[in-house]
Design a protein around this motif. Structure first.
Motif, PDB file in Angstrom:
ATOM      1  N   GLU A  47      91.997 101.324  -8.758  1.00  0.00           N
ATOM      2  CA  GLU A  47      93.372 100.983  -8.724  1.00  0.00           C
ATOM      3  C   GLU A  47      94.233 101.703  -7.640  1.00  0.00           C
ATOM      4  OE1 GLU A  47      94.853  98.721 -10.103  1.00  0.00           O
ATOM      5  OE2 GLU A  47      93.593  98.404 -12.208  1.00  0.00           O
ATOM      6  N   ILE A  49      96.847 103.497  -5.177  1.00  0.00           N
ATOM      7  CA  ILE A  49      98.303 103.877  -5.219  1.00  0.00           C
ATOM      8  C   ILE A  49      98.696 104.125  -3.722  1.00  0.00           C
ATOM      9  CG2 ILE A  49     100.162 105.506  -5.813  1.00  0.00           C
ATOM     10  CD1 ILE A  49      96.816 105.242  -8.088  1.00  0.00           C
ATOM     11  N   THR A  68     101.120  96.303  -6.159  1.00  0.00           N
ATOM     12  CA  THR A  68     102.762  96.780  -6.638  1.00  0.00           C
ATOM     13  C   THR A  68     102.882  98.199  -6.590  1.00  0.00           C
ATOM     14  OG1 THR A  68     102.183  96.738  -8.773  1.00  0.00           O
ATOM     15  CG2 THR A  68     103.086  94.775  -7.931  1.00  0.00           C
ATOM     16  N   ASP A  69     101.856  99.179  -6.421  1.00  0.00           N
ATOM     17  CA  ASP A  69     101.990 100.512  -6.876  1.00  0.00           C
ATOM     18  C   ASP A  69     101.931 101.149  -5.570  1.00  0.00           C
ATOM     19  OD1 ASP A  69     102.190 102.646  -8.090  1.00  0.00           O
ATOM     20  OD2 ASP A  69     100.277 102.487  -9.328  1.00  0.00           O
ATOM     21  N   THR A  71     104.250 104.183  -2.774  1.00  0.00           N
ATOM     22  CA  THR A  71     105.434 105.342  -2.855  1.00  0.00           C
ATOM     23  C   THR A  71     105.430 106.198  -1.644  1.00  0.00           C
ATOM     24  OG1 THR A  71     106.439 107.043  -4.256  1.00  0.00           O
ATOM     25  CG2 THR A  71     104.102 107.298  -4.047  1.00  0.00           C
ATOM     26  N   ARG A  80     101.076 112.077 -11.546  1.00  0.00           N
ATOM     27  CA  ARG A  80     100.549 110.957 -12.473  1.00  0.00           C
ATOM     28  C   ARG A  80      99.204 111.354 -13.254  1.00  0.00           C
ATOM     29  NH1 ARG A  80     101.563 105.402  -9.677  1.00  0.00           N
ATOM     30  NH2 ARG A  80     100.229 104.923 -11.165  1.00  0.00           N
TER      31      ARG A  80
END
Length: 384
Positions: A47, A49, A68-69, A71, A80
């Motif tokens: 997944e 990020i 969508t993840d 930053t 996290r």
């Protein structure tokens, strides 16, 4: 079957390598293939990020791939609980600080090379990661490429007999940036920004030589800045302060001599952008990134030097191609899969931070050899 999601920070994802090789051709390709399966049947599902400095670039990149993840805040991503792995594809100067943050956060760490700007820092990162109990890895992608895997097969099978020498040619013409855009970022040619072909390529040559032929015991190197002025991405001329070529002789344990030329100021007259010729008492091979050709002792022709007559032999036709004998995946993806299995299932993974530190050491000693005009021995590095 157990499905195991694993959060992975991809820092520097908007850069060429971070995006193309690590996100698209590795992590997203793994997802497209259904994940990575380990021995107990667990499927590892990465997944990503996405982390970078520019919000608009991250947003656009994520939207392009249905993610969508993302930053711009590395600290919040590291905090996290669902993040287990930190990956770094930033410029080298930014890497050490970020990796230290990841170690302090208790994340497992995988990174592009070079691990750090100098040997002391790289070794300190290796020790800090070891003390924290996190699992580390450094990208050593060329070991997973078809040509070098075929070459390794020949070495392991004893094809060469006693190996005498290795000759490597790497490079291509990188445009100056004025009348044609450069194929590489401008920071590569500024020493103050961590650029230079020795720092970039010697970590590669270290693991290729060490894994296939033997430990590097000494280096003699000459560097050059063949193109002293270039033009950056926005059209501004700048002085190239870093080396764009390095010509080196590496002495390996066991008496093997390796000569490797690395240059961003050379035009290509070979089959691939990098080629290694290995000569031994029983046979020779020429390997690139994908192909590998051999000539055994029993079928070696007997050329005779005669400069008064044109050559009549087709020397390339006298070599046989090594068959694939298996399906080869993208080298970056293959190492990512091995690292994920290492983190989740504890499978062996020897390309850790200490291996990365040895690559940094060779680059540092190569530059010292060039600076001091002498042969430099390469001491063994230990983690403690």
């Amino acid at each position: 079957m157990t499905h195991r999601s694993i959060g992975i920070i991809v820092n520097g994802v908007t850069g060429r390598m971070g995006y193309r090789q690590h996100l698209v051709r590795s992590l997203l390709a793994i997802r497209e293939a259904g994940g990575v399966t380990v021995a107990d049947g667990t499927t590892i599902w990465p997944e990503p990020i996405l982390v970078g400095r520019t919000e608009t670039k991250l947003r656009d990149l994520a939207a392009r791939h249905g993610l969508t993840d993302w930053t711009t805040d590395l600290a919040s991503a590291l905090a996290r609980d669902d993040v287990e792995i930190y990956f770094d594809a930033q410029v080298t100067q930014q890497r050490e600080k970020a990796i230290r943050q990841a170690i302090e956060a208790g994340k497992h760490i995988y990174t592009e090379k070079p691990l750090a700007e100098d040997t002391a820092a790289a070794l300190d990162l290796a020790r800090a990661a070891d003390a924290a109990g996190v699992r580390t890895g450094v990208v050593q992608d060329k070991l997973f490429l078809p040509g070098l895997r075929k070459l390794k097969r020949l070495v392991d099978g004893g094809f060469f007999g006693r190996i005498l020498s290795v000759r490597g040619e790497f490079g291509y013409w990188v445009f100056e940036g004025d009348w044609q855009p450069a194929q590489r970022p401008s920071w590569n040619y500024r020493a103050e920004d961590g650029g230079g072909i020795t720092s970039d390529m010697f970590p590669h040559w270290h693991y290729v030589l060490e894994e296939l032929f033997g430990r590097v015991a000494a280096v003699t190197c000459v560097t050059a800045t063949h193109v002293p002025e270039r033009v950056d991405e926005v059209g501004r001329p700048y002085q190239a302060t870093a080396d764009d070529a390095a010509y080196a002789v590496f002495e390996l344990d066991g008496g093997i001599i390796a000569q490797i030329n690395s240059s961003w100021g050379v035009r290509v007259y070979r089959d691939e952008l990098v080629e290694f010729q290995v000569d031994g008492t029983e046979g020779s091979a020429v390997a690139g990134l994908r192909t590998c050709r051999v000539q055994h002792r029993a079928v070696t022709p007997k050329p005779v030097w005669n400069p008064d007559l044109p050559a009549t032999e087709d020397f390339r036709a006298q070599w046989a191609e090594v068959p694939d004998n298996e399906e080869f995946d993208n080298g970056f993806k293959a190492q990512w899969e091995a690292y994920l299995r290492h983190v989740v299932a504890g499978e062996p993974f020897r390309w850790d931070f200490l291996a990365g530190a040895r690559g940094v050491q060779l680059a540092e000693l190569g530059l010292r050899s060039a600076r001091e005009g002498r042969r430099v021995e390469v001491p063994e590095l230990v983690a403690r």
